[in-house]
Design a protein around this motif. Sequence first.
Motif, PDB file in Angstrom:
ATOM      1  N   LEU A  62       4.469 -14.400   2.429  1.00 38.64           N
ATOM      2  CA  LEU A  62       3.454 -13.367   2.646  1.00 38.64           C
ATOM      3  C   LEU A  62       2.778 -13.015   1.332  1.00 38.64           C
ATOM      4  N   ASP A  63       1.491 -12.775   1.390  1.00 39.42           N
ATOM      5  CA  ASP A  63       0.750 -12.290   0.229  1.00 39.42           C
ATOM      6  C   ASP A  63       0.674 -10.776   0.360  1.00 39.42           C
ATOM      7  N   THR A  64       1.399 -10.061  -0.495  1.00 47.49           N
ATOM      8  CA  THR A  64       1.498  -8.609  -0.375  1.00 47.49           C
ATOM      9  C   THR A  64       0.936  -7.916  -1.611  1.00 47.49           C
ATOM     10  N   TYR A  65       0.702  -6.627  -1.492  1.00 47.48           N
ATOM     11  CA  TYR A  65       0.273  -5.829  -2.639  1.00 47.48           C
ATOM     12  C   TYR A  65       0.850  -4.421  -2.488  1.00 47.48           C
ATOM     13  N   THR A  66       0.954  -3.723  -3.596  1.00 53.25           N
ATOM     14  CA  THR A  66       1.501  -2.368  -3.586  1.00 53.25           C
ATOM     15  C   THR A  66       0.518  -1.317  -4.103  1.00 53.25           C
ATOM     16  N   GLN A  67      -0.457  -1.737  -4.909  1.00 55.68           N
ATOM     17  CA  GLN A  67      -1.423  -0.772  -5.429  1.00 55.68           C
ATOM     18  C   GLN A  67      -2.303  -0.255  -4.291  1.00 55.68           C
ATOM     19  N   ASN A  68      -2.428   1.057  -4.204  1.00 57.16           N
ATOM     20  CA  ASN A  68      -3.188   1.712  -3.132  1.00 57.16           C
ATOM     21  C   ASN A  68      -2.637   1.392  -1.746  1.00 57.16           C
ATOM     22  N   CYS A  69      -1.345   1.093  -1.677  1.00 60.45           N
ATOM     23  CA  CYS A  69      -0.667   0.846  -0.401  1.00 60.45           C
ATOM     24  C   CYS A  69       0.163   2.094  -0.054  1.00 60.45           C
ATOM     25  N   PRO A  70      -0.172   2.845   1.000  1.00 57.48           N
ATOM     26  CA  PRO A  70       0.567   4.063   1.322  1.00 57.48           C
ATOM     27  C   PRO A  70       2.060   3.838   1.517  1.00 57.48           C
ATOM     28  N   ALA A  71       2.451   2.725   2.129  1.00 57.76           N
ATOM     29  CA  ALA A  71       3.879   2.483   2.365  1.00 57.76           C
ATOM     30  C   ALA A  71       4.645   2.322   1.062  1.00 57.76           C
TER      31      ALA A  71
ATOM     32  N   GLY B  42      12.019   4.285  -2.997  1.00 58.64           N
ATOM     33  CA  GLY B  42      13.239   3.515  -2.794  1.00 58.64           C
ATOM     34  C   GLY B  42      13.204   2.541  -1.635  1.00 58.64           C
ATOM     35  N   ALA B  43      12.048   2.385  -0.975  1.00 58.83           N
ATOM     36  CA  ALA B  43      11.986   1.511   0.194  1.00 58.83           C
ATOM     37  C   ALA B  43      11.554   0.096  -0.154  1.00 58.83           C
ATOM     38  N   GLY B  44      10.869  -0.090  -1.308  1.00 62.55           N
ATOM     39  CA  GLY B  44      10.399  -1.418  -1.682  1.00 62.55           C
ATOM     40  C   GLY B  44       9.330  -1.958  -0.759  1.00 62.55           C
ATOM     41  N   ALA B  45       8.579  -1.080  -0.129  1.00 59.99           N
ATOM     42  CA  ALA B  45       7.597  -1.507   0.862  1.00 59.99           C
ATOM     43  C   ALA B  45       6.305  -1.979   0.211  1.00 59.99           C
ATOM     44  N   ALA B  46       5.519  -2.720   0.976  1.00 60.73           N
ATOM     45  CA  ALA B  46       4.237  -3.243   0.509  1.00 60.73           C
ATOM     46  C   ALA B  46       3.300  -3.385   1.694  1.00 60.73           C
ATOM     47  N   CYS B  47       2.043  -3.709   1.407  1.00 59.37           N
ATOM     48  CA  CYS B  47       1.043  -4.000   2.434  1.00 59.37           C
ATOM     49  C   CYS B  47       0.708  -5.486   2.389  1.00 59.37           C
ATOM     50  N   VAL B  48       0.192  -6.015   3.486  1.00 61.40           N
ATOM     51  CA  VAL B  48      -0.152  -7.438   3.552  1.00 61.40           C
ATOM     52  C   VAL B  48      -1.651  -7.616   3.333  1.00 61.40           C
ATOM     53  N   ARG B  49      -2.022  -8.641   2.541  1.00 68.97           N
ATOM     54  CA  ARG B  49      -3.439  -8.886   2.262  1.00 68.97           C
ATOM     55  C   ARG B  49      -4.155  -9.500   3.468  1.00 68.97           C
ATOM     56  N   GLU B  50      -3.446 -10.327   4.199  1.00 69.68           N
ATOM     57  CA  GLU B  50      -4.041 -10.958   5.382  1.00 69.68           C
ATOM     58  C   GLU B  50      -3.623 -10.185   6.624  1.00 69.68           C
ATOM     59  N   SER B  51      -4.595  -9.820   7.457  1.00 67.64           N
ATOM     60  CA  SER B  51      -4.292  -9.062   8.676  1.00 67.64           C
ATOM     61  C   SER B  51      -3.337  -9.845   9.573  1.00 67.64           C
ATOM     62  N   GLU B  52      -2.383  -9.134  10.158  1.00 64.81           N
ATOM     63  CA  GLU B  52      -1.432  -9.726  11.101  1.00 64.81           C
ATOM     64  C   GLU B  52      -1.521  -8.957  12.411  1.00 64.81           C
TER      65      GLU B  52
ATOM     66  N   PHE C 112       1.024  -2.839   9.501  1.00 61.35           N
ATOM     67  CA  PHE C 112       0.438  -1.989   8.466  1.00 61.35           C
ATOM     68  C   PHE C 112       1.337  -1.878   7.233  1.00 61.35           C
ATOM     69  N   ALA C 113       2.558  -2.430   7.299  1.00 63.75           N
ATOM     70  CA  ALA C 113       3.444  -2.436   6.134  1.00 63.75           C
ATOM     71  C   ALA C 113       4.585  -3.414   6.363  1.00 63.75           C
ATOM     72  N   VAL C 114       5.186  -3.861   5.276  1.00 62.87           N
ATOM     73  CA  VAL C 114       6.410  -4.663   5.310  1.00 62.87           C
ATOM     74  C   VAL C 114       7.378  -4.072   4.289  1.00 62.87           C
ATOM     75  N   ALA C 115       8.675  -4.258   4.535  1.00 63.59           N
ATOM     76  CA  ALA C 115       9.682  -3.718   3.618  1.00 63.59           C
ATOM     77  C   ALA C 115      10.980  -4.480   3.787  1.00 63.59           C
ATOM     78  N   PRO C 116      11.791  -4.559   2.724  1.00 63.34           N
ATOM     79  CA  PRO C 116      13.089  -5.229   2.841  1.00 63.34           C
ATOM     80  C   PRO C 116      14.044  -4.437   3.705  1.00 63.34           C
ATOM     81  N   ILE C 117      14.880  -5.144   4.446  1.00 62.68           N
ATOM     82  CA  ILE C 117      15.890  -4.471   5.265  1.00 62.68           C
ATOM     83  C   ILE C 117      16.882  -3.760   4.337  1.00 62.68           C
ATOM     84  N   PRO C 118      17.168  -2.479   4.549  1.00 57.81           N
ATOM     85  CA  PRO C 118      18.122  -1.770   3.685  1.00 57.81           C
ATOM     86  C   PRO C 118      19.478  -2.467   3.673  1.00 57.81           C
ATOM     87  N   LYS C 119      20.121  -2.476   2.521  1.00 57.95           N
ATOM     88  CA  LYS C 119      21.400  -3.178   2.378  1.00 57.95           C
ATOM     89  C   LYS C 119      22.485  -2.585   3.261  1.00 57.95           C
TER      90      LYS C 119
END
Length: 536
Positions: free
Chosen positions: A400-409, A414-424, A452-459
């Motif tokens: 996945l091509d992700t970004y975090t700048q200006n990404c609300p998630a 502590g969630a490590g979330a990001a947004c995706v550049r390509e719409s899914e 609207f967001a992706v994030a790693p599964i909590p350990k």
Amino acid sequence: MSELSVPGYEIKGVLGQGGFGVVYLALQSTVGREVALKVDNRVLLSDRDRRRFLREVTAAGALSGHPHVVPVYDAGLLPDGRPYMVLELCPGGSLSGRMLSPDEARDVGVRIADALAAAHAQGVLHRDVKPGNILLNRYGQVALSDFGLATMPASGPEASVTRESLTPSYAPPEAFELAEPSPAGDVYALAATVYALLSGRPPRFPESGVPNLAMILALHRLPIPEIPGVPPELTAVLRQALATDPRERIPSAAALRDALAAVPLGPSSGRPAGPQRPEAGHHGGPLSSPSVPFTPSVPTPMSRPGSPQAPGPQQAPVMRQPTDAPPGGQPDTRPSAPHGLNKALVAVIAALSLVIAVGAGVIVYTQVIQQPETRRQAEPGSTATTEKATSEAAKVFTGLDTYTQNCPAAKVRGAGAACVRESECWGGLVIITGDTKARRLGCEETHSWETFAVAPIPKDSDTYVQQDLAKHPKVKRVCSRTVLLASRVGTARNIAALRWQADVMPPSQAQFEDGVRFYRCIGSVIGQEPRRSFFR
């Protein structure tokens, strides 16, 4: 009957009657067809009553073209102020009191879910789905009837109903707290209806009725038992649609339709449907012989974008009542599901009633104490994402091509979330025993969900099981409606906040076993299947 006169109609007999009216068999003179003439006992004296009647006519009329909605031909007022409606004659009676085999019940669920999805897309909520309001027309097809409690977008204060208007064993639990009606309520009611067609009674509720509100609320907190002879995959879909918390249910009627259609059943799966107990004819009148069992044919998935496809003809099969059924049908002798109201259940209900007050305290803590913290963490002005977090995210979200700048998630600490550049964009979710699958679609196609967001599964929650992962506090913060609303772009920001819903889409079991360890937050607009992106 002889005193009733409706211009253009010849009254031929009584089909049935109930507390609110009488349904007559009538001949529509101009076209020479038999119809069902429904006359309300209540005189429409007030503006509120007239608006209620107009709401029912408008709701049913707007959906008359759907193959699984009973068509409305005409409506009006008698000289004494009583309203009437002219409906298609459904001589097969209702499904009240019937028991079906798993493939038959699933088939009914798919068709009525499609009717509800069409209703919701037009802003119509039925709010009284139950076996007695599902009728069999002259061609053996099931059709949804009785939109008397339906709400429309412009219903205003008349959208509310009293608890006495509800059918406790099929109405969703939130309705008894007089919550704002939503599509989730119809999802619950249809799942309860399918469950009743399989087991002979609705889930959680006893045959003898429920005496008071406290017991109704307590019963709604009981687990959903398995049904002997019914595949667990089918029960799992119903169990999710019957979640007490509407936020944990299958999110829409379209998604329920897709989930039911995806359950792997054949025409001979499960127990056979023995002689049944048809009780009601058209709108409550006995029309069918009790000796004739209801025997639908093999179910066919609905042919629409995003729906799982299965082998079979595209033409919806006709459900026919066999003409060679033996006379003198006997009551069903199969053992009922072990969820009657015994002494142990009474004790459980009493205990649950005592802890309702404690549950209220938990709700206050969750809504009043936890949510402000969630909002603070998701606000755009909170802590910025570091380059180190961005680098680690690239390793987690392989492919996945992700970004975090200006990404609300990404602002959720502590969630490590990001947004995706390509719409899914995705079709309806299919969740069977926790394993989540969805068909990837182009956002220019009709779709149900968008990432609207992706994030790693909590350990501390290393699982692919959707129901378990969605309850994790960190996952709930990332996939919250607050983050969803902040992620919208363009004209999507003009859609009312209450129309948006969010959910969690984990990796499938196969992906999880291959090492995928991130989940998606997906969003949609209630009652709408768009052909564009809302988040890019």
